[in-house]
Design a protein around this motif. Sequence first.
Motif, PDB file in Angstrom:
ATOM      1  N   TYR A 183      -8.659   1.039  -7.807  1.00 48.61           N
ATOM      2  CA  TYR A 183      -9.492   2.213  -8.009  1.00 48.61           C
ATOM      3  C   TYR A 183      -8.917   3.357  -7.184  1.00 48.61           C
ATOM      4  CZ  TYR A 183     -12.921  -1.002  -9.970  1.00 48.61           C
ATOM      5  OH  TYR A 183     -13.554  -1.929 -10.749  1.00 48.61           O
ATOM      6  N   SER A 184      -9.245   4.578  -7.571  1.00 50.63           N
ATOM      7  CA  SER A 184      -8.739   5.730  -6.821  1.00 50.63           C
ATOM      8  C   SER A 184      -9.251   5.698  -5.387  1.00 50.63           C
ATOM      9  CB  SER A 184      -9.133   7.034  -7.511  1.00 50.63           C
ATOM     10  OG  SER A 184     -10.544   7.136  -7.605  1.00 50.63           O
ATOM     11  N   SER A 185     -10.424   5.112  -5.160  1.00 48.11           N
ATOM     12  CA  SER A 185     -10.955   5.027  -3.802  1.00 48.11           C
ATOM     13  C   SER A 185     -10.044   4.183  -2.896  1.00 48.11           C
ATOM     14  CB  SER A 185     -12.373   4.436  -3.815  1.00 48.11           C
ATOM     15  OG  SER A 185     -12.368   3.141  -4.386  1.00 48.11           O
ATOM     16  N   HIS A 186      -9.359   3.172  -3.480  1.00 49.04           N
ATOM     17  CA  HIS A 186      -8.393   2.405  -2.691  1.00 49.04           C
ATOM     18  C   HIS A 186      -7.320   3.339  -2.133  1.00 49.04           C
ATOM     19  CE1 HIS A 186      -9.628  -1.225  -5.171  1.00 49.04           C
ATOM     20  NE2 HIS A 186      -9.775  -1.652  -3.933  1.00 49.04           N
ATOM     21  N   LEU A 187      -6.780   4.177  -3.020  1.00 47.70           N
ATOM     22  CA  LEU A 187      -5.667   5.038  -2.605  1.00 47.70           C
ATOM     23  C   LEU A 187      -6.121   6.101  -1.618  1.00 47.70           C
ATOM     24  CD1 LEU A 187      -3.698   5.288  -5.945  1.00 47.70           C
ATOM     25  CD2 LEU A 187      -3.369   3.778  -4.019  1.00 47.70           C
ATOM     26  N   ILE A 188      -7.352   6.586  -1.784  1.00 46.79           N
ATOM     27  CA  ILE A 188      -7.874   7.566  -0.827  1.00 46.79           C
ATOM     28  C   ILE A 188      -7.949   6.928   0.559  1.00 46.79           C
ATOM     29  CG2 ILE A 188      -9.945   8.864  -0.173  1.00 46.79           C
ATOM     30  CD1 ILE A 188     -10.419   9.240  -3.238  1.00 46.79           C
TER      31      ILE A 188
ATOM     32  N   LYS B 274       0.831  -1.205   0.000  1.00 42.96           N
ATOM     33  CA  LYS B 274       0.000   0.000   0.000  1.00 42.96           C
ATOM     34  C   LYS B 274       0.871   1.262   0.000  1.00 42.96           C
ATOM     35  CE  LYS B 274      -3.900  -2.118   2.412  1.00 42.96           C
ATOM     36  NZ  LYS B 274      -4.739  -2.088   3.622  1.00 42.96           N
ATOM     37  N   LEU B 275       1.882   1.282   0.854  1.00 42.16           N
ATOM     38  CA  LEU B 275       2.758   2.457   0.927  1.00 42.16           C
ATOM     39  C   LEU B 275       3.535   2.648  -0.370  1.00 42.16           C
ATOM     40  CD1 LEU B 275       4.116   2.137   4.574  1.00 42.16           C
ATOM     41  CD2 LEU B 275       2.594   3.910   3.680  1.00 42.16           C
ATOM     42  N   ALA B 276       3.994   1.544  -0.972  1.00 42.79           N
ATOM     43  CA  ALA B 276       4.759   1.647  -2.215  1.00 42.79           C
ATOM     44  C   ALA B 276       3.888   2.198  -3.343  1.00 42.79           C
ATOM     45  CB  ALA B 276       5.326   0.285  -2.602  1.00 42.79           C
ATOM     46  N   VAL B 277       2.670   1.694  -3.454  1.00 42.40           N
ATOM     47  CA  VAL B 277       1.771   2.171  -4.519  1.00 42.40           C
ATOM     48  C   VAL B 277       1.376   3.615  -4.261  1.00 42.40           C
ATOM     49  CG1 VAL B 277      -0.481   1.840  -5.614  1.00 42.40           C
ATOM     50  CG2 VAL B 277       0.949  -0.132  -5.103  1.00 42.40           C
ATOM     51  N   LEU B 278       1.084   3.954  -3.007  1.00 38.93           N
ATOM     52  CA  LEU B 278       0.740   5.341  -2.673  1.00 38.93           C
ATOM     53  C   LEU B 278       1.867   6.298  -3.051  1.00 38.93           C
ATOM     54  CD1 LEU B 278      -1.003   5.326   0.823  1.00 38.93           C
ATOM     55  CD2 LEU B 278      -1.813   6.443  -1.238  1.00 38.93           C
ATOM     56  N   THR B 279       3.093   5.923  -2.721  1.00 39.88           N
ATOM     57  CA  THR B 279       4.244   6.768  -3.030  1.00 39.88           C
ATOM     58  C   THR B 279       4.404   6.923  -4.530  1.00 39.88           C
ATOM     59  OG1 THR B 279       5.337   6.028  -1.013  1.00 39.88           O
ATOM     60  CG2 THR B 279       6.725   7.031  -2.699  1.00 39.88           C
ATOM     61  N   GLU B 280       4.292   5.816  -5.259  1.00 38.77           N
ATOM     62  CA  GLU B 280       4.433   5.882  -6.714  1.00 38.77           C
ATOM     63  C   GLU B 280       3.330   6.749  -7.322  1.00 38.77           C
ATOM     64  OE1 GLU B 280       4.562   2.994 -10.657  1.00 38.77           O
ATOM     65  OE2 GLU B 280       4.296   2.092  -8.682  1.00 38.77           O
ATOM     66  N   TYR B 281       2.101   6.574  -6.839  1.00 34.18           N
ATOM     67  CA  TYR B 281       0.963   7.336  -7.363  1.00 34.18           C
ATOM     68  C   TYR B 281       1.132   8.832  -7.092  1.00 34.18           C
ATOM     69  CZ  TYR B 281      -3.874   8.843  -8.037  1.00 34.18           C
ATOM     70  OH  TYR B 281      -4.998   9.502  -8.459  1.00 34.18           O
ATOM     71  N   GLU B 282       1.511   9.164  -5.860  1.00 33.02           N
ATOM     72  CA  GLU B 282       1.642  10.577  -5.499  1.00 33.02           C
ATOM     73  C   GLU B 282       2.806  11.249  -6.219  1.00 33.02           C
ATOM     74  OE1 GLU B 282       1.825  10.182  -1.252  1.00 33.02           O
ATOM     75  OE2 GLU B 282      -0.362  10.309  -1.049  1.00 33.02           O
ATOM     76  N   ASN B 283       3.837  10.490  -6.600  1.00 38.60           N
ATOM     77  CA  ASN B 283       4.983  11.059  -7.299  1.00 38.60           C
ATOM     78  C   ASN B 283       4.852  11.003  -8.814  1.00 38.60           C
ATOM     79  OD1 ASN B 283       6.342  11.717  -4.913  1.00 38.60           O
ATOM     80  ND2 ASN B 283       7.219   9.683  -4.753  1.00 38.60           N
ATOM     81  N   ALA B 284       3.807  10.351  -9.307  1.00 41.12           N
ATOM     82  CA  ALA B 284       3.612  10.247 -10.759  1.00 41.12           C
ATOM     83  C   ALA B 284       3.197  11.607 -11.309  1.00 41.12           C
ATOM     84  CB  ALA B 284       2.540   9.211 -11.080  1.00 41.12           C
ATOM     85  N   PRO B 285       3.709  11.981 -12.492  1.00 44.92           N
ATOM     86  CA  PRO B 285       3.298  13.245 -13.090  1.00 44.92           C
ATOM     87  C   PRO B 285       1.814  13.208 -13.438  1.00 44.92           C
ATOM     88  CG  PRO B 285       5.110  12.234 -14.320  1.00 44.92           C
ATOM     89  CD  PRO B 285       4.690  11.262 -13.277  1.00 44.92           C
TER      90      PRO B 285
ATOM     91  N   GLY C 241      -1.417  13.023 -15.317  1.00 42.63           N
ATOM     92  CA  GLY C 241      -1.681  12.327 -16.564  1.00 42.63           C
ATOM     93  C   GLY C 241      -1.163  10.900 -16.562  1.00 42.63           C
ATOM     94  N   GLU C 242      -0.281  10.574 -15.631  1.00 42.56           N
ATOM     95  CA  GLU C 242       0.259   9.216 -15.560  1.00 42.56           C
ATOM     96  C   GLU C 242      -0.208   8.485 -14.309  1.00 42.56           C
ATOM     97  OE1 GLU C 242       4.453   8.960 -16.264  1.00 42.56           O
ATOM     98  OE2 GLU C 242       4.368  10.549 -17.779  1.00 42.56           O
ATOM     99  N   LYS C 243      -1.002   9.159 -13.482  1.00 47.23           N
ATOM    100  CA  LYS C 243      -1.491   8.537 -12.255  1.00 47.23           C
ATOM    101  C   LYS C 243      -2.442   7.393 -12.565  1.00 47.23           C
ATOM    102  CE  LYS C 243      -0.944  12.717  -9.501  1.00 47.23           C
ATOM    103  NZ  LYS C 243      -0.069  12.348  -8.424  1.00 47.23           N
ATOM    104  N   ALA C 244      -3.274   7.569 -13.575  1.00 49.85           N
ATOM    105  CA  ALA C 244      -4.239   6.523 -13.931  1.00 49.85           C
ATOM    106  C   ALA C 244      -3.529   5.258 -14.402  1.00 49.85           C
ATOM    107  CB  ALA C 244      -5.194   7.026 -15.006  1.00 49.85           C
ATOM    108  N   ALA C 245      -2.374   5.410 -15.010  1.00 47.83           N
ATOM    109  CA  ALA C 245      -1.624   4.248 -15.474  1.00 47.83           C
ATOM    110  C   ALA C 245      -1.194   3.374 -14.286  1.00 47.83           C
ATOM    111  CB  ALA C 245      -0.405   4.680 -16.281  1.00 47.83           C
ATOM    112  N   VAL C 246      -0.853   4.004 -13.165  1.00 48.58           N
ATOM    113  CA  VAL C 246      -0.477   3.247 -11.967  1.00 48.58           C
ATOM    114  C   VAL C 246      -1.684   2.448 -11.484  1.00 48.58           C
ATOM    115  CG1 VAL C 246       0.289   3.441  -9.560  1.00 48.58           C
ATOM    116  CG2 VAL C 246       1.274   4.940 -11.301  1.00 48.58           C
ATOM    117  N   LEU C 247      -2.853   3.089 -11.468  1.00 49.77           N
ATOM    118  CA  LEU C 247      -4.067   2.405 -11.023  1.00 49.77           C
ATOM    119  C   LEU C 247      -4.408   1.235 -11.937  1.00 49.77           C
ATOM    120  CD1 LEU C 247      -6.316   5.470 -10.125  1.00 49.77           C
ATOM    121  CD2 LEU C 247      -5.078   3.980  -8.562  1.00 49.77           C
ATOM    122  N   ARG C 248      -4.330   1.459 -13.256  1.00 45.74           N
ATOM    123  CA  ARG C 248      -4.663   0.393 -14.206  1.00 45.74           C
ATOM    124  C   ARG C 248      -3.690  -0.782 -14.075  1.00 45.74           C
ATOM    125  NH1 ARG C 248      -5.547   4.787 -17.651  1.00 45.74           N
ATOM    126  NH2 ARG C 248      -3.472   4.545 -18.522  1.00 45.74           N
ATOM    127  N   ARG C 249      -2.412  -0.466 -13.948  1.00 50.10           N
ATOM    128  CA  ARG C 249      -1.400  -1.524 -13.860  1.00 50.10           C
ATOM    129  C   ARG C 249      -1.630  -2.413 -12.638  1.00 50.10           C
ATOM    130  NH1 ARG C 249       3.404   1.094 -12.593  1.00 50.10           N
ATOM    131  NH2 ARG C 249       3.068   0.437 -10.473  1.00 50.10           N
TER     132      ARG C 249
END
Length: 134
Positions: free
Chosen positions: A49-54, A24-35, A37-45
């Motif tokens: 869902y964005s609700s998970h990260l919230i 969870k922490l690794a994905v959160l960090t990657e998502y928050e540091n993604a430029p 327009g590329e945040k959705a790619a992290v979620l898809r990969r």
Amino acid sequence: MQGVPGGSDPAPRPSRRAFSPEFKLAVLTEYENAPHGEKAAVLRREGLYSSHLIEWARARDAGALTGGGEKTSPASWPRKTAEQVELEKLRRQNEKLQADLKKTRMALDIMGKAHALLEELSESADNDPPPSRS
């Protein structure tokens, strides 16, 4: 169950995925540091869902993802100042306006090319002799 011989469901019930605090922490960090327009790619990969990260961000901020450390109450969370809130709002607005500007520029480019093509077709039609009738 009716309609199924033997009364058993042919497909096993899917199990719910469980995520470790480290994941969870690794994905959160990657998502928050993604430029932007590329945040959705992290979620898809990751199939999230964005609700998970919230939810995970709230848990992290509450100290629940630190690995058994003390949890803090919402009252002790650092509060954003009015300037920080306004700055975040203005940054989001700026990103949206920049995206809109990019779309507008692309549309104008396409319109210019379409106009040039139509002019060229019109000129070639004017230069062609009219078809003769037999």
